[in-house]
Design an enzyme around this catalytic site. Structure first.
Site, PDB file in Angstrom:
ATOM      1  N   SER A 103       0.842  -1.194   0.000  1.00 47.69           N
ATOM      2  CA  SER A 103       0.000   0.000   0.000  1.00 47.69           C
ATOM      3  C   SER A 103       0.874   1.240   0.000  1.00 47.69           C
ATOM      4  O   SER A 103       1.570   1.520   0.984  1.00 47.69           O
ATOM      5  CB  SER A 103      -0.906  -0.005   1.238  1.00 47.69           C
ATOM      6  OG  SER A 103      -1.550   1.235   1.341  1.00 47.69           O
ATOM      7  N   HIS A 134      -1.276  -1.315  -4.147  1.00 47.18           N
ATOM      8  CA  HIS A 134      -2.545  -0.920  -3.534  1.00 47.18           C
ATOM      9  C   HIS A 134      -2.550   0.603  -3.356  1.00 47.18           C
ATOM     10  O   HIS A 134      -1.624   1.171  -2.771  1.00 47.18           O
ATOM     11  CB  HIS A 134      -2.688  -1.635  -2.188  1.00 47.18           C
ATOM     12  CG  HIS A 134      -4.008  -1.451  -1.523  1.00 47.18           C
ATOM     13  ND1 HIS A 134      -5.140  -2.157  -1.890  1.00 47.18           N
ATOM     14  CD2 HIS A 134      -4.391  -0.633  -0.513  1.00 47.18           C
ATOM     15  CE1 HIS A 134      -6.151  -1.786  -1.119  1.00 47.18           C
ATOM     16  NE2 HIS A 134      -5.728  -0.857  -0.275  1.00 47.18           N
ATOM     17  N   ASP A 139      -4.723   3.779  -1.986  1.00 50.03           N
ATOM     18  CA  ASP A 139      -5.823   4.168  -1.104  1.00 50.03           C
ATOM     19  C   ASP A 139      -6.279   5.594  -1.360  1.00 50.03           C
ATOM     20  O   ASP A 139      -5.537   6.544  -1.114  1.00 50.03           O
ATOM     21  CB  ASP A 139      -5.357   4.092   0.361  1.00 50.03           C
ATOM     22  CG  ASP A 139      -5.248   2.660   0.849  1.00 50.03           C
ATOM     23  OD1 ASP A 139      -6.202   1.884   0.660  1.00 50.03           O
ATOM     24  OD2 ASP A 139      -4.198   2.321   1.435  1.00 50.03           O
ATOM     25  N   MET A 166      -8.770   8.469  -0.156  1.00 54.71           N
ATOM     26  CA  MET A 166      -9.604   8.849   0.997  1.00 54.71           C
ATOM     27  C   MET A 166     -10.115  10.270   0.791  1.00 54.71           C
ATOM     28  O   MET A 166      -9.376  11.129   0.309  1.00 54.71           O
ATOM     29  CB  MET A 166      -8.792   8.770   2.286  1.00 54.71           C
ATOM     30  CG  MET A 166      -8.162   7.410   2.533  1.00 54.71           C
ATOM     31  SD  MET A 166      -7.395   7.349   4.150  1.00 54.71           S
ATOM     32  CE  MET A 166      -6.479   5.801   4.016  1.00 54.71           C
ATOM     33  N   HIS A 217      -8.352   1.310  -4.091  1.00 57.13           N
ATOM     34  CA  HIS A 217      -9.293   1.167  -2.971  1.00 57.13           C
ATOM     35  C   HIS A 217      -9.837   2.548  -2.625  1.00 57.13           C
ATOM     36  O   HIS A 217      -9.125   3.373  -2.053  1.00 57.13           O
ATOM     37  CB  HIS A 217      -8.537   0.529  -1.790  1.00 57.13           C
ATOM     38  CG  HIS A 217      -9.326   0.424  -0.527  1.00 57.13           C
ATOM     39  ND1 HIS A 217      -8.724   0.244   0.711  1.00 57.13           N
ATOM     40  CD2 HIS A 217     -10.668   0.441  -0.287  1.00 57.13           C
ATOM     41  CE1 HIS A 217      -9.649   0.170   1.643  1.00 57.13           C
ATOM     42  NE2 HIS A 217     -10.836   0.294   1.077  1.00 57.13           N
ATOM     43  N   MET A 257     -12.045   4.903  -0.548  1.00 59.36           N
ATOM     44  CA  MET A 257     -12.801   5.103   0.700  1.00 59.36           C
ATOM     45  C   MET A 257     -13.478   6.461   0.595  1.00 59.36           C
ATOM     46  O   MET A 257     -13.045   7.456   1.178  1.00 59.36           O
ATOM     47  CB  MET A 257     -11.830   5.034   1.889  1.00 59.36           C
ATOM     48  CG  MET A 257     -11.354   3.612   2.145  1.00 59.36           C
ATOM     49  SD  MET A 257      -9.771   3.553   3.019  1.00 59.36           S
ATOM     50  CE  MET A 257      -8.663   3.605   1.619  1.00 59.36           C
ATOM     51  N   MET A 284     -11.770  -5.450   5.414  1.00 55.54           N
ATOM     52  CA  MET A 284     -10.915  -4.546   6.195  1.00 55.54           C
ATOM     53  C   MET A 284     -10.642  -5.171   7.561  1.00 55.54           C
ATOM     54  O   MET A 284     -11.572  -5.570   8.266  1.00 55.54           O
ATOM     55  CB  MET A 284     -11.594  -3.188   6.391  1.00 55.54           C
ATOM     56  CG  MET A 284     -11.704  -2.317   5.148  1.00 55.54           C
ATOM     57  SD  MET A 284     -10.136  -1.893   4.362  1.00 55.54           S
ATOM     58  CE  MET A 284      -9.276  -1.009   5.662  1.00 55.54           C
ATOM     59  N   GLY A 314      -8.916   4.340   7.062  1.00 53.95           N
ATOM     60  CA  GLY A 314      -8.555   5.739   7.302  1.00 53.95           C
ATOM     61  C   GLY A 314      -7.069   5.970   7.496  1.00 53.95           C
ATOM     62  O   GLY A 314      -6.548   6.981   7.057  1.00 53.95           O
ATOM     63  N   ASP A 333      -6.889  -6.094   4.326  1.00 54.45           N
ATOM     64  CA  ASP A 333      -6.217  -4.796   4.342  1.00 54.45           C
ATOM     65  C   ASP A 333      -6.255  -4.228   5.758  1.00 54.45           C
ATOM     66  O   ASP A 333      -7.323  -3.997   6.308  1.00 54.45           O
ATOM     67  CB  ASP A 333      -6.966  -3.866   3.366  1.00 54.45           C
ATOM     68  CG  ASP A 333      -6.319  -2.517   3.195  1.00 54.45           C
ATOM     69  OD1 ASP A 333      -5.216  -2.292   3.730  1.00 54.45           O
ATOM     70  OD2 ASP A 333      -6.934  -1.673   2.502  1.00 54.45           O
ATOM     71  N   GLY A 380      -3.110  -3.745   9.150  1.00 56.02           N
ATOM     72  CA  GLY A 380      -2.410  -4.450  10.222  1.00 56.02           C
ATOM     73  C   GLY A 380      -1.777  -5.761   9.804  1.00 56.02           C
ATOM     74  O   GLY A 380      -1.540  -6.636  10.644  1.00 56.02           O
ATOM     75  N   GLY A 437       1.128  -2.091   4.262  1.00 59.22           N
ATOM     76  CA  GLY A 437       1.740  -0.780   4.114  1.00 59.22           C
ATOM     77  C   GLY A 437       2.925  -0.604   5.033  1.00 59.22           C
ATOM     78  O   GLY A 437       4.078  -0.765   4.641  1.00 59.22           O
ATOM     79  N   SER A 438       2.641  -0.322   6.304  1.00 62.27           N
ATOM     80  CA  SER A 438       3.713   0.010   7.253  1.00 62.27           C
ATOM     81  C   SER A 438       4.649  -1.163   7.530  1.00 62.27           C
ATOM     82  O   SER A 438       5.778  -0.958   7.955  1.00 62.27           O
ATOM     83  CB  SER A 438       3.114   0.533   8.562  1.00 62.27           C
ATOM     84  OG  SER A 438       2.163  -0.369   9.060  1.00 62.27           O
TER      85      SER A 438
HETATM   86  C1  DX5 Z   1      -6.255   1.811   5.614  1.00 62.95           C
HETATM   87  C2  DX5 Z   1      -5.805   1.492   4.210  1.00 62.95           C
HETATM   88  C3  DX5 Z   1      -4.713   0.499   4.109  1.00 62.95           C
HETATM   89  C4  DX5 Z   1      -3.426   0.896   4.781  1.00 62.95           C
HETATM   90  C5  DX5 Z   1      -2.899  -0.324   5.472  1.00 62.95           C
HETATM   91  O1  DX5 Z   1      -7.471   2.499   5.572  1.00 62.95           O
HETATM   92  O2  DX5 Z   1      -6.891   0.991   3.442  1.00 62.95           O
HETATM   93  O3  DX5 Z   1      -4.477   0.092   2.769  1.00 62.95           O
HETATM   94  O4  DX5 Z   1      -2.440   1.366   3.896  1.00 62.95           O
HETATM   95  O5  DX5 Z   1      -1.799   0.049   6.220  1.00 62.95           O
HETATM   96  P1  DX5 Z   1      -1.091  -0.941   7.218  1.00 62.95           P
HETATM   97  O6  DX5 Z   1      -0.605  -2.115   6.423  1.00 62.95           O
HETATM   98  O7  DX5 Z   1       0.014  -0.111   7.774  1.00 62.95           O
HETATM   99  O8  DX5 Z   1      -2.103  -1.323   8.257  1.00 62.95           O
HETATM  100 ZN    ZN Z   2      -6.580   0.031   1.434  1.00 60.30          ZN
END
Ligand code: DX5
Ligand code: ZN
Length: 226
Positions: A9, A34, A36, A38, A67, A69, A144, A149, A182, A184, A204-205
């Site tokens: 992500s 991916h 995101d 928002m 994705h 949101m 999710m 967010g 998606d 954690g 992501g992280s």
């Molecule tokens: C959160 C996003 C995710 C986010 C996940 O709303 O949809 O795609 O990047 O980030 P991690 O992998 O750090 O939880």
């Molecule tokens: Zn996402």
């Protein structure tokens, strides 16, 4: 040995070195990116739009998993999505909770009309049963495992258990819809999702900003037990 699709992500990427980040995930073997989007309304955060998406797709040949949101206001779903499609999205996922019934119907028709891969995402508190009747029209379901967010939140295990229900249903009905998670995702939480029957892991992280990104991608892609 089963291979999983890994979708880094870019929410967690360093945008000052985005090209290097994209190179690193491709070299590591990730198959998807991916992206995101928002809107500061459906979720309490703002990210990016079609211009950055086009810059990414002009550079990268990876599958672009978009994705969204967002709430769609005063406009048709098709009109709203068109800039994202023109910018090179490979698949577009909208949130079930964000759509009115007529927007949902319109979104599902766009799959055939625009030859677009589409998905529906659900927040942790939304039951998976609500999507069952739509599975025939979907290329993917995004479960999710955090509140949408923000990146860097802790995985919600109770949300992940929805994978199991969906996996059983898809297998029993011989359906090809992909199951994506998606939020954690790391080595431990990915293991749980793999046991439940996931296909696509967004992270992501756990990936960006780590010197061993390539090892982490490879570990998410494989499952020694299968
Ligand atoms: C959160 C996003 C995710 C986010 C996940 O709303 O949809 O795609 O990047 O980030 P991690 O992998 O750090 O939880
Ligand atoms: Zn996402």
């Amino acid at each position: 040995m089963k291979k999983y699709i890994v979708a880094p992500s870019v929410l967690s990427a360093n945008y000052l070195i985005l090209k290097d980040e994209l190179m690193a995930i491709k070299a590591a073997g990730a198959q998807w990116i991916h992206f995101d989007v928002m809107d500061g309304d459906f979720v309490p955060n703002l990210t990016f739009g079609p211009k950055i998406l086009a810059d990414i797709t002009n550079y990268s040949d990876l599958f672009l998993d978009c994705h969204l949101m967002v709430k769609i206001k005063n406009d048709s779903v098709e009109n709203y999505l068109m800039p994202f499609i023109q910018a090179g999205s490979s698949a577009i996922t909208l949130h079930y909770e964000a759509l009115t019934p007529s927007q949902l119907t319109e979104f599902l028709t766009l799959r055939a009309k625009l030859k677009l891969k589409i998905g529906l995402a659900i927040k942790p508190a939304t039951p998976i049963d609500l999507l069952i009747s739509h599975l025939n029209s979907l290329d993917l379901v995004l479960i999710m495992t955090v509140e949408p967010g923000f990146g860097g939140q802790a995985f919600i295990g109770t949300a992940a258990s929805k994978i199991k229900t969906l996996r059983n249903y898809l297998d029993q009905n011989k359906m090809q819809t992909l199951i994506e998670v998606d939020g954690g995702i790391n080595a431990e939480t990915a293991k749980v999702c793999k046991q439940y029957g996931v296909d696509v892991l967004v992270a992501g992280s756990y990936l960006f900003g780590h010197a061993d990104l390539a090892t982490r991608v490879k570990e998410l892609m494989t499952d020694e037990s299968k």
